[in-house]
Design an enzyme around this catalytic site. Structure first.
Site, PDB file in Angstrom:
ATOM      1  CE1 TYR A 336      12.180  -0.044 -10.619  1.00  0.00           C
ATOM      2  CE2 TYR A 336      10.577  -1.797 -10.918  1.00  0.00           C
ATOM      3  CZ  TYR A 336      11.083  -0.566 -11.280  1.00  0.00           C
ATOM      4  OH  TYR A 336      10.490   0.143 -12.295  1.00  0.00           O
ATOM      5  CB  CYS A 363      -1.774   1.266   6.010  1.00  0.00           C
ATOM      6  SG  CYS A 363      -1.735   0.601   7.680  1.00  0.00           S
ATOM      7  CD  GLU A 364       1.861  -2.590   3.017  1.00  0.00           C
ATOM      8  OE1 GLU A 364       2.907  -3.072   3.489  1.00  0.00           O
ATOM      9  OE2 GLU A 364       0.800  -3.233   2.887  1.00  0.00           O
TER      10      GLU A 364
END
Length: 441
Positions: A336, A363-364
């Site tokens: 957020y 891995c993002e």
């Protein structure tokens, strides 16, 4: 460091310290990533909340540490030694409190969908109060109490309809919320009536929680008046005096930028004033008062240390520092948009002159801890600390990408000790079952 971060300092070698310990030396001893917390700061925050509330509120009062901010066995030992209660939101937190030898009769058990296993566990332990969320839970608690031949203290979570000015995902006191019973519609009064008519339960408290990371005092004043009016209504219409009012927590801390948290003494003074004022206006005796700080206890007492693996300068673009942790040990920015400040461990007092984004190893594409913050000039191999990570970092850590969770190290009077050990690859895979493939020779 500035007075917002009293547990941090800079030593004669221009290195960051926490609780008097050299953070670079701690990183060398315990590795990175690593959560590091100052136990003395946690203790002083607990004491200040408890003492200040007693000073400003004329009737009985208590502090209940909100476990969800940071839960491990040692934190419950600290809370017990400091004489405060605890609130838990799951059977796992309750079990951890027991592992920390915390007295069950000082625990409030929260949650909007407790399982029957959790309820039985809490009831058998003899927790101080189970704060019910809905009618089905009330009936279940009553049935278990009848089965066991016990009368159980029960609370009721209410929605006062107060909307604090925080991120949408952490506004929990407004009417459209998954938590609690609505006062305005009459739902809450109907549930109180059901509790009073049920067997083997005793209503001891009403509870609300209007949000998190709140800097203004006024929402708490409005919530206090609404809750006190409800308690007066219960007394007038149902003839029952609810002995305790729990106004929850949500008190903001400094993370970055324009954050302007109140001092603990100012928080307790303001809330006490609001409840006293409501009592005077409603001509009703003051209830016992409970507050549940969590973030404001442990958040400013913690940092997370990382090692920079690479520095990427994008031509005409941004500078990215890739570190050996990320969203697996701090999900709040990805979840957020939470903001933080950071510093290099070496040259900690040097001027921050570069705008960088701290990227995680996961891995993002959204795996960032900080974006566009000021930092001292950095290179691969440098160590850095992200500040004010004592709350909701370890608690929300995951095994995403099968990365082990970091250790939690406490520092007391300059002396470090491990309260949660570092995980290994074996720990990550220890619950896996290897099933032979059919037909394989």
């Amino acid at each position: 460091m500035d007075n917002k971060r009293s547990c941090l300092g800079v030593n004669d070698q221009n290195r960051l310290t926490i609780g008097g310990a050299d953070v670079a030396e701690l990183a060398k001893a315990f590795g990175t990533p690593c959560y590091i917390m100052d136990e003395n700061k946690i203790r002083s925050n607990l004491r200040e909340f408890a003492c200040s509330l007693k000073r400003h509120y004329p009737e009985k009062s208590r502090i209940a540490y909100a476990s969800k901010a940071f839960s491990c066995a040692h934190i419950y030992s600290i809370c017990d030694q400091e004489g405060v209660c605890a609130d838990v939101a799951s059977g796992g937190e309750l079990y951890t409190a027991m592992k920390g030898r915390f007295p069950a009769n000082n625990i409030y058990f929260h949650g909007n969908n407790k399982t029957s296993t959790e309820l039985r566990y809490a009831i058998n332990l003899g927790v101080r109060c189970i704060v019910a969320d809905h009618a089905d839970e009330i009936r279940q608690i009553s049935a278990i109490g009848k089965e066991l031949g016990k009368t159980l203290n029960i609370g009721l979570r209410l929605k006062p309809g107060v909307e604090a000015h925080t991120h949408e995902f952490i506004q929990t006191g407004k009417t459209d919320s998954k938590f609690g019973a609505d006062i305005a519609s009459g739902e809450a009064l109907a549930l109180v009536k059901e509790i009073l008519e049920a067997e083997n339960v005793k209503l001891t408290t009403v509870h609300c929680h209007i949000g998190s990371q709140i800097f203004e005092a006024e929402p708490f004043g409005l919530a206090a008046m609404i809750m006190m009016k409800f308690m007066a209504q219960v007394k007038e219409e149902l003839g029952y005096k609810i002995p305790e009012l729990n106004l929850g927590g949500g008190f903001g801390i400094y993370y970055s930028g324009d954050d302007s948290p109140k001092e603990i003494a100012d928080i307790t003074k303001a809330i006490s004033h609001f409840v006293i004022k409501a009592g005077n206006e409603l001509h009703m005796p003051l209830p016992e008062l409970v507050l549940e700080p969590g973030r404001s206890i442990v958040g400013p007492a913690g940092i997370t240390v990382y090692k920079i693996g690479a520095v990427k300068n994008i031509p005409g673009g941004k500078t990215y520092l890739s570190v050996d942790g990320g969203m697996g040990d701090n999900i709040r920015h990805a979840l957020y948009g939470a903001t933080y400040e950071a510093t290099l461990l070496e040259g900690a007092s040097n001027e921050r002159t570069e705008i960088v984004s701290i990227a995680g190893r996961y891995c993002e594409s959204g795996d960032f801890i900080c974006r566009d913050i000021l930092l001292q000039p950095a290179k691969a191999g440098d160590l850095l600390a992200v500040l004010d990570t004592g709350a909701y970092n370890y608690s929300m850590a995951s095994h995403y990408n099968r990365v082990p969770k970091p250790p939690v190290v406490m520092v007391s009077n300059g002396n470090p000790f491990v309260v949660v050990r570092k995980e290994s690859w074996e720990d990550v895979a220890k619950f896996d079952n290897v099933i032979a493939t059919r037909g394989r020779s």
